[in-house]
Design a protein around this motif. Structure first.
Motif, PDB file in Angstrom:
ATOM      1  N   SER A  35      -5.219  15.361  11.327  1.00 48.61           N
ATOM      2  CA  SER A  35      -5.806  14.191  11.022  1.00 48.61           C
ATOM      3  C   SER A  35      -4.606  12.342  11.674  1.00 48.61           C
ATOM      4  N   GLN A  36      -4.769  11.456  12.693  1.00 51.40           N
ATOM      5  CA  GLN A  36      -4.386  10.809  12.439  1.00 51.40           C
ATOM      6  C   GLN A  36      -4.722   8.962  12.475  1.00 51.40           C
ATOM      7  N   TRP A  37      -3.861   8.733  11.470  1.00 45.46           N
ATOM      8  CA  TRP A  37      -3.725   7.299  10.910  1.00 45.46           C
ATOM      9  C   TRP A  37      -2.869   6.481  11.475  1.00 45.46           C
ATOM     10  N   GLN A  38      -3.144   4.859  11.006  1.00 44.98           N
ATOM     11  CA  GLN A  38      -2.028   4.276  11.978  1.00 44.98           C
ATOM     12  C   GLN A  38      -2.048   2.650  10.070  1.00 44.98           C
ATOM     13  N   SER A  39      -1.633   2.410  10.234  1.00 44.97           N
ATOM     14  CA  SER A  39      -1.784   1.294   9.699  1.00 44.97           C
ATOM     15  C   SER A  39      -1.862  -0.215  10.422  1.00 44.97           C
ATOM     16  N   GLY A  40      -1.674  -1.108   9.605  1.00 47.48           N
ATOM     17  CA  GLY A  40      -1.587  -2.335  10.425  1.00 47.48           C
ATOM     18  C   GLY A  40      -0.659  -2.393   9.638  1.00 47.48           C
ATOM     19  N   GLU A  41       0.188  -4.571   9.972  1.00 49.97           N
ATOM     20  CA  GLU A  41       1.476  -5.115  10.010  1.00 49.97           C
ATOM     21  C   GLU A  41       1.674  -5.911   8.831  1.00 49.97           C
ATOM     22  N   THR A  42       2.904  -5.403   8.472  1.00 52.76           N
ATOM     23  CA  THR A  42       2.569  -6.780   7.932  1.00 52.76           C
ATOM     24  C   THR A  42       3.828  -7.152   8.164  1.00 52.76           C
ATOM     25  N   THR A  43       4.449  -8.683   7.900  1.00 49.55           N
ATOM     26  CA  THR A  43       5.989  -8.993   8.636  1.00 49.55           C
ATOM     27  C   THR A  43       6.313 -10.124   7.364  1.00 49.55           C
ATOM     28  N   SER A  44       7.894  -9.912   7.267  1.00 47.23           N
ATOM     29  CA  SER A  44       8.858 -10.701   6.414  1.00 47.23           C
ATOM     30  C   SER A  44       9.835 -11.662   6.478  1.00 47.23           C
ATOM     31  N   ASN A  82      -7.018  12.643   3.711  1.00 44.09           N
ATOM     32  CA  ASN A  82      -5.983  12.896   4.623  1.00 44.09           C
ATOM     33  C   ASN A  82      -5.169  14.036   4.303  1.00 44.09           C
ATOM     34  N   GLY A  83      -6.046  14.601   3.271  1.00 46.56           N
ATOM     35  CA  GLY A  83      -4.917  15.946   3.128  1.00 46.56           C
ATOM     36  C   GLY A  83      -4.490  16.319   2.417  1.00 46.56           C
ATOM     37  N   THR A 141      -7.528   3.747   4.095  1.00 47.24           N
ATOM     38  CA  THR A 141      -6.413   3.910   5.225  1.00 47.24           C
ATOM     39  C   THR A 141      -5.495   3.060   4.896  1.00 47.24           C
ATOM     40  N   LEU A 142      -5.024   4.186   6.536  1.00 54.41           N
ATOM     41  CA  LEU A 142      -3.224   4.360   6.256  1.00 54.41           C
ATOM     42  C   LEU A 142      -2.830   2.227   5.092  1.00 54.41           C
ATOM     43  N   GLY A 143      -1.595   2.368   4.391  1.00 57.70           N
ATOM     44  CA  GLY A 143      -1.745   1.205   3.827  1.00 57.70           C
ATOM     45  C   GLY A 143      -0.488   0.762   5.144  1.00 57.70           C
ATOM     46  N   VAL A 144       0.265  -0.597   4.136  1.00 57.66           N
ATOM     47  CA  VAL A 144       1.546  -0.744   5.527  1.00 57.66           C
ATOM     48  C   VAL A 144       2.936  -0.701   4.458  1.00 57.66           C
ATOM     49  N   PRO A 145       3.696   0.390   5.857  1.00 58.95           N
ATOM     50  CA  PRO A 145       4.873   0.236   4.202  1.00 58.95           C
ATOM     51  C   PRO A 145       5.932  -1.585   4.331  1.00 58.95           C
ATOM     52  N   VAL A 146       6.310  -0.985   3.551  1.00 61.87           N
ATOM     53  CA  VAL A 146       6.995  -2.246   2.597  1.00 61.87           C
ATOM     54  C   VAL A 146       8.445  -2.595   2.921  1.00 61.87           C
ATOM     55  N   VAL A 147       9.080  -3.631   3.327  1.00 65.70           N
ATOM     56  CA  VAL A 147      10.639  -3.937   3.468  1.00 65.70           C
ATOM     57  C   VAL A 147      10.977  -4.194   2.611  1.00 65.70           C
ATOM     58  N   THR A 148      11.801  -3.282   1.458  1.00 67.90           N
ATOM     59  CA  THR A 148      12.926  -3.930  -0.128  1.00 67.90           C
ATOM     60  C   THR A 148      13.679  -4.663   0.770  1.00 67.90           C
ATOM     61  N   SER A 149      14.517  -4.266   1.112  1.00 67.09           N
ATOM     62  CA  SER A 149      15.646  -5.380   1.717  1.00 67.09           C
ATOM     63  C   SER A 149      15.762  -5.230   3.205  1.00 67.09           C
ATOM     64  N   PRO A 150      16.208  -6.720   3.518  1.00 66.38           N
ATOM     65  CA  PRO A 150      16.323  -7.526   2.852  1.00 66.38           C
ATOM     66  C   PRO A 150      14.621  -8.306   2.195  1.00 66.38           C
ATOM     67  N   GLU A 151      14.429  -8.805   1.014  1.00 69.71           N
ATOM     68  CA  GLU A 151      13.373  -9.577   0.453  1.00 69.71           C
ATOM     69  C   GLU A 151      13.060 -10.118   0.846  1.00 69.71           C
ATOM     70  N   ASP A 152      11.331 -10.220   1.555  1.00 66.58           N
ATOM     71  CA  ASP A 152      10.759 -11.518   2.015  1.00 66.58           C
ATOM     72  C   ASP A 152      11.432 -13.011   1.538  1.00 66.58           C
ATOM     73  N   GLY A 153      11.862 -14.321   2.081  1.00 68.65           N
ATOM     74  CA  GLY A 153      12.522 -15.256   1.360  1.00 68.65           C
ATOM     75  C   GLY A 153      13.520 -15.254   1.552  1.00 68.65           C
ATOM     76  N   THR A 203       9.026  -7.029  11.218  1.00 69.54           N
ATOM     77  CA  THR A 203       7.752  -6.726  11.162  1.00 69.54           C
ATOM     78  C   THR A 203       7.860  -5.142  11.387  1.00 69.54           C
ATOM     79  N   VAL A 204       6.548  -4.862  10.626  1.00 64.79           N
ATOM     80  CA  VAL A 204       6.138  -3.341  10.551  1.00 64.79           C
ATOM     81  C   VAL A 204       5.396  -3.036  10.361  1.00 64.79           C
ATOM     82  N   SER A 205       4.895  -1.333  10.741  1.00 67.91           N
ATOM     83  CA  SER A 205       3.247  -0.641  10.522  1.00 67.91           C
ATOM     84  C   SER A 205       4.211   0.566  10.320  1.00 67.91           C
ATOM     85  N   GLN A 206       3.392   1.632  10.304  1.00 68.81           N
ATOM     86  CA  GLN A 206       3.529   2.948  10.204  1.00 68.81           C
ATOM     87  C   GLN A 206       2.592   4.079  10.675  1.00 68.81           C
TER      88      GLN A 206
END
Length: 719
Positions: free
Chosen positions: A545-554, A453-454, A467-479, A534-537
Motif C-alpha cells: 500500500s502507498q502512503w503519503q503524509s501532509g506537509e509541515t514547515t519550520s 500499513n503492515g 494516516t502517515l505522519g509528517v516528518p520532523v526537522v530536528t536541525s536547524p530547530e524551528d525558530g 517544508t517537508v513531507s514524506q
C-alpha cells in the motif's frame, strides 16, 4: 509476592473493610488517560436515567455534584500519591472529603502540614505515621497467623484507617469470637478497634442467569460453574480484545458466555488466590474474546439499551463516591470507606481467601461479582465480594447503616500486574499520540490485530496510522538563530520513507535509514536572513500500500556573530562616569549600544581593522551597569554581547571634573575638534600636581597618541 506498602492483614468479612495493604504494588495510576477536557457537566450529560436514580437514592446528591466529586477525588488520589513520596516518614495517610470536595492528609510535623496546605489540601497533625500503621498491622498479622486454624477463622479481617489513624480487627459475632477479641495483644501505641460481624463476605454469583448484561462460566461439559458480571473491556499489547471480570468467576471455566448464551471467549489469565498462602490475594481474570461478532467498546451498559462511556482509569482513595454496575443490582452507589484492604472472603467452592481489595458501602447482590465500579465515568475497580444476610435478603448493614462491598482496584493491582499487555479501553486513551483514540484504531474484528500499513506495529501504537505522519526537522530547530552559514538539514521520519525537502525554492528527495533518520547536506554558504523548510514524506508499506503524509514547515535565521567588547572588561570597576567603550566586530558592521536595556541612540561603524569605539554621552550613576552591544550586517542584527561594570565614586566623594581646553572657557580643542581632555577625564587635582604647562602639554600629547592608536570616537560615530 508484590512489594507491600501497608502490611495489613486479613480484612474483616462483611463488616469492616480497611486500609492496609499486604503485598500491594506501589500505588499510582498505571494507565494514564487524557481526562484534561472532562468536566462535571460533560460527565453528567452521559449518565443514563437509571444511574441518576441510583446517585440520588444512594448518595443523596445530584448527578452534576457527583460528577464533580468524582473528578475532584481523582485529582486528590494523584496528589496523595505525590505527597506520600514527598513527605516520606511524615506522611500519615490521606482521604477525600466529598462534602467539602477536598483532599485531607494526616502528617506528623508542622513542616509537613505546611507542605500539604501548599498543595491545597487539609492537613491533620497526628502522632502516628503510615509506617507505624504498617508495623502494627504486621505485628497483628503475625499474631493471627500464629493462632490455631479454628480460632484464626474467627477473625474476618484487619484494616487500617488513614482518616482515624487507627487499626481495626473484625471478629465473628459469636461467643468464641468475642472471647478471642479479649485476647488481642495491646499497647502498640496505635488506637485499636474491634468490630463483630454476623457473616463473612461472600463471592456474589447468581444461581440463575437474569439475562441482560451478565456473564456465566461454563465447564468443558457445558455445565454452569458461575454466574457473574462483566467489568470492563480492555485490549492486549497487540490491540486484541480482552474482557475483565473477577477471578473467582472464571476459575476452572472452559468458556465464558454472555447472558444470552453467546460465547464470549476463554479465560486467559485467572488470579483467585490468598495472601495467607503466600500469594498476592488477587481476584481478577482476563477473558480472551474469540467471538468476532462482539465489538468491545470503552463503555458500561446503562441498563436501558445504551451505554455509559469509560473516560479514564483512577486509583481509589478514601471518600471517593463510586457507583457499581452489575447484572443483579444494576446501578448501586456508595462511598469508598478504606483502600488497600485485606479481607477474608468465602469462595464459591467453600474455600476462604484472604484477598486485597478496597471497601465501598454500596449495596450489591449475588451475580454482581466482576462488575464495574466507577467514579463518574472513570474506571476504579472490579466488584469482588459483599456481605449478605443469612437468609440472602438484599444488602446487609453490619456497621451502623453502611453496606459492605469489596472490589479489586484496577490502577494499583490489575493493570500493574499485566503491564503493557493490558490496557483498559477508554474514550480518551491515545497511546501513540496521533490524535486518534485507541478504540478507534482497533480492527473491526476485535479478535485480530489492526495493522493497515503492515509494518508490524499495531495501529493504536503506530503514529503513522491511520494516516502517515509528517516528518520532523530536528536541525536547524524551528525558530533558531545561527551564525554558522553552512548548515545541513537533518530530521526523522518513517524508516525507509522518501522525504521531500523544499528549501530555498528547490525540492530535494532524501531517503530515511532504518532508524528513520535522514539528512540533506549543506551545499553552499548562506546569506544572512530568514529561511523556511517544508517537508513531507511518502512510503510504500510492506503490504504494497502507498502512503503519503501532509506537509509541515519550520524556519530558522542566519545572523551575524555578536561583536566583542574589549574595554572595559567584564566585571571591571572604574571611576569614569562617561567611559569610552572599545570592541571588535565584522568590518563595515554598525555597532549599537544599550546601557541597562536603554538604547543610547548612537552607533559606530566597525573599521577595516575590525575595531570600533563609542563614548557614552550620558554620565553613568555610581553602581552596577550592564552594557550590551549588537552589530548589524546588511541590516540583520546579531545576538547581543554584554558586560557588567561598576562605577565607583571618586575619592573624597567628588565626581570627575572635565578640564577646560587650553585658552580658557570656550576655546577650541588643540587638534581641531578632538576633545582629548574631556575623554581622558584628567582631574583638576591631577593638573595641580603636574605643576607646569609643559607637563600638561606632554600629558595631553601622550593621551592623544593613545586615542589615535585605539581609534578616535569622533571618526567612527554614525550620524
Amino acid at each position: 509476592m508484590k512489594q507491600a506498602r501497608l502490611v495489613a492483614s486479613v480484612l474483616a468479612a462483611g463488616v469492616l473493610a480497611a486500609g492496609s495493604i499486604f503485598g500491594a504494588t506501589p500505588r499510582g495510576i498505571a494507565q494514564q488517560s487524557d481526562m484534561s477536557d472532562l468536566s462535571a457537566a460533560d460527565q453528567a450529560a452521559n449518565y443514563p436515567a437509571s444511574l441518576e436514580v441510583a446517585i440520588e437514592r444512594d448518595l443523596a446528591t445530584d448527578p452534576i455534584t457527583y460528577a464533580s466529586n468524582s473528578l475532584a477525588a481523582a485529582d486528590a488520589s494523584a496528589t496523595a500519591d505525590a505527597l506520600r513520596d514527598q513527605l516520606a516518614d511524615n506522611f500519615g495517610g490521606a482521604w477525600f472529603d466529598p462534602a467539602a470536595g477536598r483532599l485531607n492528609v494526616a502528617v506528623t510535623s508542622q513542616g509537613a502540614a505546611d507542605m500539604v496546605r501548599q498543595r491545597g489540601a487539609e492537613a491533620h497533625i497526628r502522632g502516628v505515621n503510615e509506617e507505624r500503621l504498617i508495623e502494627v498491622s504486621a505485628d497483628l498479622r503475625a499474631w493471627i497467623d500464629g493462632l490455631p486454624a479454628e480460632r484464626r477463622a474467627l477473625i474476618y479481617g484487619l484494616s487500617t484507617s488513614a482518616k482515624t489513624s487507627s487499626v481495626t480487627l473484625a471478629f465473628s459475632a459469636t461467643s468464641a469470637g468475642r472471647s478471642l477479641a479479649a485476647e488481642l495483644p495491646g499497647d502498640h501505641g496505635v488506637e485499636l478497634n474491634t468490630e463483630f460481624v454476623l457473616e463473612p463476605p461472600q463471592t456474589q454469583q447468581a444461581a440463575d442467569l437474569l439475562g441482560g448484561q451478565g456473564i456465566s462460566a461454563a465447564a468443558e461439559d457445558g455445565s454452569e460453574l458461575a454466574s457473574c458480571s462483566l467489568g470492563f473491556n480492555a485490549i492486549d499489547g497487540q490491540g486484541r480484545a480482552l474482557a475483565l471480570t473477577s477471578g473467582h468467576c472464571a476459575t476452572d471455566a472452559a468458556t465464558i458466555l454472555a447472558a444470552d448464551g453467546t460465547e464470549i471467549g476463554v479465560p486467559e489469565r485467572v488470579a483467585w488466590n490468598s495472601i495467607a498462602d503466600g500469594d498476592d490475594g488477587d481476584d481478577y481474570a482476563s477473558v480472551r474474546v474469540q467471538n468476532p461478532n462482539l465489538i468491545a467498546q470503552p463503555a458500561v451498559t446503562d441498563w436501558q439499551g445504551g451505554t455509559l462511556p469509560v473516560e479514564g482509569v483512577v486509583a481509589p482513595i478514601e471518600g471517593m463516591q463510586v457507583c457499581h454496575s452489575g447484572q443483579t443490582s444494576q446501578w448501586e452507589c456508595g462511598q469508598i470507606q478504606q483502600v488497600d484492604v485485606e479481607v477474608r472472603v468465602n469462595g464459591p467452592d467453600g474455600t476462604v481467601k484472604s484477598q486485597r481489595s478496597f471497601w465501598y458501602d454500596a449495596c450489591t447482590e449475588r451475580g454482581d461479582s466482576g462488575g464495574a465500579v466507577l467514579a463518574g465515568t472513570l474506571a476504579v475497580g472490579l466488584h469482588s465480594a459483599g456481605a449478605l444476610t443469612p437468609d440472602d435478603r438484599r444488602c446487609l448493614s453490619t456497621i451502623g447503616e453502611q453496606n459492605i462491598a469489596f472490589a479489586e482496584p484496577l490502577a494499583t493491582d490489575v493493570i500493574g500486574d499485566f503491564g503493557d499487555d493490558l490496557r483498559v479501553l477508554t474514550t480518551t486513551a491515545d497511546t501513540d499520540g496521533d490524535g486518534v483514540p485507541d478504540h478507534e484504531e482497533l480492527a473491526a474484528d476485535r479478535t485480530t490485530v489492526h495493522d493497515a500499513n503492515g509494518d508490524g506495529v499495531p495501529a493504536f501504537l503506530d503514529p503513522d496510522e491511520p494516516t502517515l505522519g509528517v516528518p520532523v526537522v530536528t536541525s536547524p530547530e524551528d525558530g533558531s538563530r545561527h551564525t554558522e552559514r553552512s548548515l545541513p538539514i537533518v530530521g526523522t521520519s518513517k524508516p525507509g520513507a522518501t522525504v521531500t525537502v523544499t528549501y530555498r525554492g528547490q525540492s530535494h528527495l532524501v531517503t530515511a535509514d532504518d532508524r528513520g533518520e535522514w539528512r540533506l547536506p549543506a551545499e553552499e554558504q548562506l546569506a544572512l536572513g530568514h529561511y523556511e523548510i517544508t517537508v513531507s514524506q511518502s512510503w510504500t508499506a510492506t503490504n504494497g500500500s502507498q502512503w503519503q503524509s501532509g506537509e509541515t514547515t519550520s524556519g530558522f535565521f542566519i545572523a551575524p556573530g555578536p561583536p566583542a567588547i574589549t574595554s572595559p572588561q567584564d566585571g571591571a570597576e572604574i571611576d569614569e562616569t562617561a567611559p569610552m567603550i572599545f570592541g571588535t566586530g565584522e568590518p563595515g558592521a554598525v555597532v549599537e549600544l544599550t546601557v541597562d536595556d536603554v538604547d543610547l541612540g548612537t552607533a559606530s561603524v566597525v573599521d577595516d581593522n575590525g575595531e570600533w569605539s563609542i563614548t557614552l554621552v550620558e554620565p553613568l550613576s555610581h553602581g552596577s551597569h550592564t552594557i550590551a552591544a549588537v552589530q548589524l550586517v546588511e541590516d540583520v542584527g546579531s545576538n547581543p554581547t554584554s558586560i557588567t561594570i561598576t562605577v565607583l565614586p571618586s575619592e573624597g566623594g567628588h565626581t570627575t571634573v572635565i578640564p577646560e581646553a587650553p585658552g580658557g572657557p570656550g576655546a577650541n580643542p588643540p587638534t581641531g575638534g578632538d576633545p582629548d581632555l574631556a575623554d581622558t577625564g584628567v582631574s583638576v587635582a591631577l593638573l595641580a600636581l603636574l605643576g607646569t604647562a609643559g607637563l600638561v602639554a606632554g600629558t595631553l600629547l601622550m593621551l592623544r597618541r593613545r586615542r589615535e592608536q585605539l581609534g578616535v570616537a569622533g571618526q567612527t560615530e554614525a550620524d
